[in-house]
Write a protein that holds these residues in place. Structure first.
Motif, PDB file in Angstrom:
ATOM      1  N   VAL A  22       0.840  -1.198   0.000  1.00 54.63           N
ATOM      2  CA  VAL A  22       0.000   0.000   0.000  1.00 54.63           C
ATOM      3  C   VAL A  22       0.876   1.249   0.000  1.00 54.63           C
ATOM      4  CG1 VAL A  22      -1.691   1.330   1.326  1.00 54.63           C
ATOM      5  CG2 VAL A  22      -1.908  -1.155   1.153  1.00 54.63           C
ATOM      6  N   THR A  23       0.563   2.170  -0.893  1.00 57.43           N
ATOM      7  CA  THR A  23       1.295   3.424  -0.967  1.00 57.43           C
ATOM      8  C   THR A  23       0.511   4.534  -0.280  1.00 57.43           C
ATOM      9  OG1 THR A  23       0.270   4.094  -3.052  1.00 57.43           O
ATOM     10  CG2 THR A  23       2.276   2.739  -3.178  1.00 57.43           C
ATOM     11  N   GLU A  24       1.214   5.620   0.003  1.00 60.11           N
ATOM     12  CA  GLU A  24       0.536   6.779   0.583  1.00 60.11           C
ATOM     13  C   GLU A  24      -0.518   7.318  -0.371  1.00 60.11           C
ATOM     14  OE1 GLU A  24       1.729  11.013   2.763  1.00 60.11           O
ATOM     15  OE2 GLU A  24       3.270   9.758   1.830  1.00 60.11           O
ATOM     16  N   ALA A  25      -0.218   7.295  -1.667  1.00 61.13           N
ATOM     17  CA  ALA A  25      -1.177   7.776  -2.666  1.00 61.13           C
ATOM     18  C   ALA A  25      -2.442   6.920  -2.666  1.00 61.13           C
ATOM     19  CB  ALA A  25      -0.531   7.760  -4.049  1.00 61.13           C
ATOM     20  N   GLN A  26      -2.276   5.609  -2.510  1.00 61.48           N
ATOM     21  CA  GLN A  26      -3.450   4.733  -2.438  1.00 61.48           C
ATOM     22  C   GLN A  26      -4.299   5.062  -1.226  1.00 61.48           C
ATOM     23  OE1 GLN A  26      -2.633   0.487  -2.365  1.00 61.48           O
ATOM     24  NE2 GLN A  26      -4.621   0.050  -1.446  1.00 61.48           N
ATOM     25  N   MET A  27      -3.666   5.262  -0.086  1.00 60.79           N
ATOM     26  CA  MET A  27      -4.423   5.595   1.121  1.00 60.79           C
ATOM     27  C   MET A  27      -5.204   6.882   0.933  1.00 60.79           C
ATOM     28  SD  MET A  27      -1.739   4.486   4.139  1.00 60.79           S
ATOM     29  CE  MET A  27      -2.825   4.977   5.497  1.00 60.79           C
ATOM     30  N   GLU A  28      -4.584   7.879   0.318  1.00 56.33           N
ATOM     31  CA  GLU A  28      -5.260   9.150   0.095  1.00 56.33           C
ATOM     32  C   GLU A  28      -6.442   8.983  -0.860  1.00 56.33           C
ATOM     33  OE1 GLU A  28      -5.120  12.018   1.458  1.00 56.33           O
ATOM     34  OE2 GLU A  28      -3.396  11.684   2.758  1.00 56.33           O
ATOM     35  N   ALA A  29      -6.255   8.156  -1.885  1.00 50.13           N
ATOM     36  CA  ALA A  29      -7.340   7.923  -2.838  1.00 50.13           C
ATOM     37  C   ALA A  29      -8.503   7.196  -2.180  1.00 50.13           C
ATOM     38  CB  ALA A  29      -6.819   7.124  -4.032  1.00 50.13           C
ATOM     39  N   TRP A  30      -8.191   6.176  -1.394  1.00 51.96           N
ATOM     40  CA  TRP A  30      -9.257   5.402  -0.758  1.00 51.96           C
ATOM     41  C   TRP A  30      -9.989   6.214   0.298  1.00 51.96           C
ATOM     42  CZ3 TRP A  30      -8.189  -0.526   0.080  1.00 51.96           C
ATOM     43  CH2 TRP A  30      -7.870  -1.112  -1.159  1.00 51.96           C
ATOM     44  N   VAL A  31      -9.250   6.962   1.109  1.00 51.94           N
ATOM     45  CA  VAL A  31      -9.933   7.729   2.159  1.00 51.94           C
ATOM     46  C   VAL A  31     -10.865   8.770   1.538  1.00 51.94           C
ATOM     47  CG1 VAL A  31      -8.314   9.656   2.529  1.00 51.94           C
ATOM     48  CG2 VAL A  31      -9.570   8.705   4.463  1.00 51.94           C
ATOM     49  N   GLY A  32     -10.516   9.246   0.363  1.00 56.57           N
ATOM     50  CA  GLY A  32     -11.387  10.196  -0.326  1.00 56.57           C
ATOM     51  C   GLY A  32     -12.662   9.564  -0.848  1.00 56.57           C
ATOM     52  N   ASP A  33     -12.676   8.229  -0.949  1.00 52.58           N
ATOM     53  CA  ASP A  33     -13.865   7.511  -1.410  1.00 52.58           C
ATOM     54  C   ASP A  33     -14.782   7.071  -0.275  1.00 52.58           C
ATOM     55  OD1 ASP A  33     -13.131   7.650  -4.092  1.00 52.58           O
ATOM     56  OD2 ASP A  33     -12.091   5.727  -4.072  1.00 52.58           O
ATOM     57  N   PHE A  34     -14.349   7.210   0.964  1.00 53.10           N
ATOM     58  CA  PHE A  34     -15.180   6.758   2.083  1.00 53.10           C
ATOM     59  C   PHE A  34     -16.533   7.473   2.070  1.00 53.10           C
ATOM     60  CE2 PHE A  34     -11.359   5.643   5.065  1.00 53.10           C
ATOM     61  CZ  PHE A  34     -11.087   4.541   4.280  1.00 53.10           C
ATOM     62  N   ASP A  35     -17.606   6.690   2.175  1.00 55.19           N
ATOM     63  CA  ASP A  35     -18.943   7.274   2.221  1.00 55.19           C
ATOM     64  C   ASP A  35     -19.802   6.667   3.326  1.00 55.19           C
ATOM     65  OD1 ASP A  35     -19.323   4.768   1.173  1.00 55.19           O
ATOM     66  OD2 ASP A  35     -20.426   5.418  -0.606  1.00 55.19           O
ATOM     67  N   SER A  36     -19.189   5.816   4.163  1.00 53.48           N
ATOM     68  CA  SER A  36     -19.898   5.193   5.281  1.00 53.48           C
ATOM     69  C   SER A  36     -18.912   4.961   6.410  1.00 53.48           C
ATOM     70  CB  SER A  36     -20.517   3.847   4.879  1.00 53.48           C
ATOM     71  OG  SER A  36     -21.607   4.014   3.996  1.00 53.48           O
ATOM     72  N   TRP A  37     -19.402   5.033   7.629  1.00 51.62           N
ATOM     73  CA  TRP A  37     -18.527   4.837   8.787  1.00 51.62           C
ATOM     74  C   TRP A  37     -17.959   3.422   8.820  1.00 51.62           C
ATOM     75  CZ3 TRP A  37     -19.678   0.934  12.120  1.00 51.62           C
ATOM     76  CH2 TRP A  37     -20.996   0.465  12.126  1.00 51.62           C
ATOM     77  N   ASP A  38     -18.741   2.431   8.370  1.00 53.75           N
ATOM     78  CA  ASP A  38     -18.248   1.060   8.461  1.00 53.75           C
ATOM     79  C   ASP A  38     -17.137   0.792   7.448  1.00 53.75           C
ATOM     80  OD1 ASP A  38     -20.123   1.153   6.329  1.00 53.75           O
ATOM     81  OD2 ASP A  38     -20.382  -1.018   6.427  1.00 53.75           O
ATOM     82  N   LEU A  39     -17.237   1.361   6.259  1.00 55.18           N
ATOM     83  CA  LEU A  39     -16.152   1.226   5.282  1.00 55.18           C
ATOM     84  C   LEU A  39     -14.894   1.900   5.810  1.00 55.18           C
ATOM     85  CD1 LEU A  39     -15.081   0.414   2.504  1.00 55.18           C
ATOM     86  CD2 LEU A  39     -16.034   2.557   1.594  1.00 55.18           C
ATOM     87  N   CYS A  40     -15.062   3.062   6.410  1.00 52.53           N
ATOM     88  CA  CYS A  40     -13.948   3.782   7.023  1.00 52.53           C
ATOM     89  C   CYS A  40     -13.275   2.927   8.086  1.00 52.53           C
ATOM     90  CB  CYS A  40     -14.467   5.089   7.629  1.00 52.53           C
ATOM     91  SG  CYS A  40     -13.301   5.965   8.675  1.00 52.53           S
TER      92      CYS A  40
END
Length: 204
Positions: free
Chosen positions: A57-75
């Motif tokens: 996992v890269t830092e860029a991937q983490m930033e991309a995924w966190v920007g897609d969070f739309d529910s507390w459970d996915l987060c």
């Protein structure tokens, strides 16, 4: 799902225990995780967090995924299954905790909470450094944020006696805040659990 604050727009209704069983059959697969995430499906993304390789996992991937969070459970699933095991976990926890967006901000505190549970080798200073951030951001009235702040504070306080003392002191200060109902609730609720007989007995 909607009743529990989970966005059902791209959800299939697959239970998390079933996803965990499937992830064990699959094993670790970084490329598959990236492909699952791209589907946009709620459960596919949770499964992605279960099968991904933290070392890949890269830092860029983490930033991309966190920007897609739309529910507390996915987060929370992404933070507890994957992000807290990456080399960027502690940096991102503080960085995201200061973000304005609701779910990235929740992710920062979820990372703190999961680290307190999972990282048995972490030194106390790591968590002591989290406490000023928790106190500073405790005034956020949004439900998904304040619950994550509370969660992080409670988990830090349950690690050992030194952190228990520090977390209780922070909770006491928050409970007396006159400028924020959220901060007072966080302080009062965290104090109640940290002073409970079960927690005190375990730490003793």
């Amino acid at each position: 799902m909607a009743r529990f604050g989970i966005n059902p727009d791209r959800a299939l209704g697959v239970r998390v225990p079933d996803l965990r069983r499937l992830s064990k059959e699959i094993g670790t697969d970084h490329r598959l995780a990236l492909a699952l995430w791209k589907t946009g499906l709620h459960e596919a993304r949770i499964l992605a967090s279960m099968v991904d390789d933290p070392a890949a996992v890269t830092e860029a991937q983490m930033e991309a995924w966190v920007g897609d969070f739309d529910s507390w459970d996915l987060c929370d699933q992404c933070c507890g299954n994957l992000f807290d095991k990456t080399p960027f976990a502690y940096t991102k926890s503080i960085e995201w905790a200061t973000r304005d967006e609701e779910f990235p901000k929740r992710a920062g505190f979820a990372l703190m909470a999961w680290a307190a549970v999972h990282d048995k080798r972490a030194e106390d200073r790591v968590f002591l450094d989290f406490l000023p951030v928790i106190e500073r951001e405790a005034g956020d009235e949004r439900n998904f944020v304040k619950k994550a702040v509370n969660w992080a504070l409670r988990q830090i306080g349950k690690r050992n006696r030194r952190l228990h003392h520090a977390a209780l002191a922070a909770a006491k200060r928050l409970s007396k805040r006159n400028d924020s109902r959220a901060a007072r609730w966080i302080g009062t609720d965290a104090s109640r659990e940290l002073r409970s007989e079960a927690v005190v007995r375990r730490l003793s």
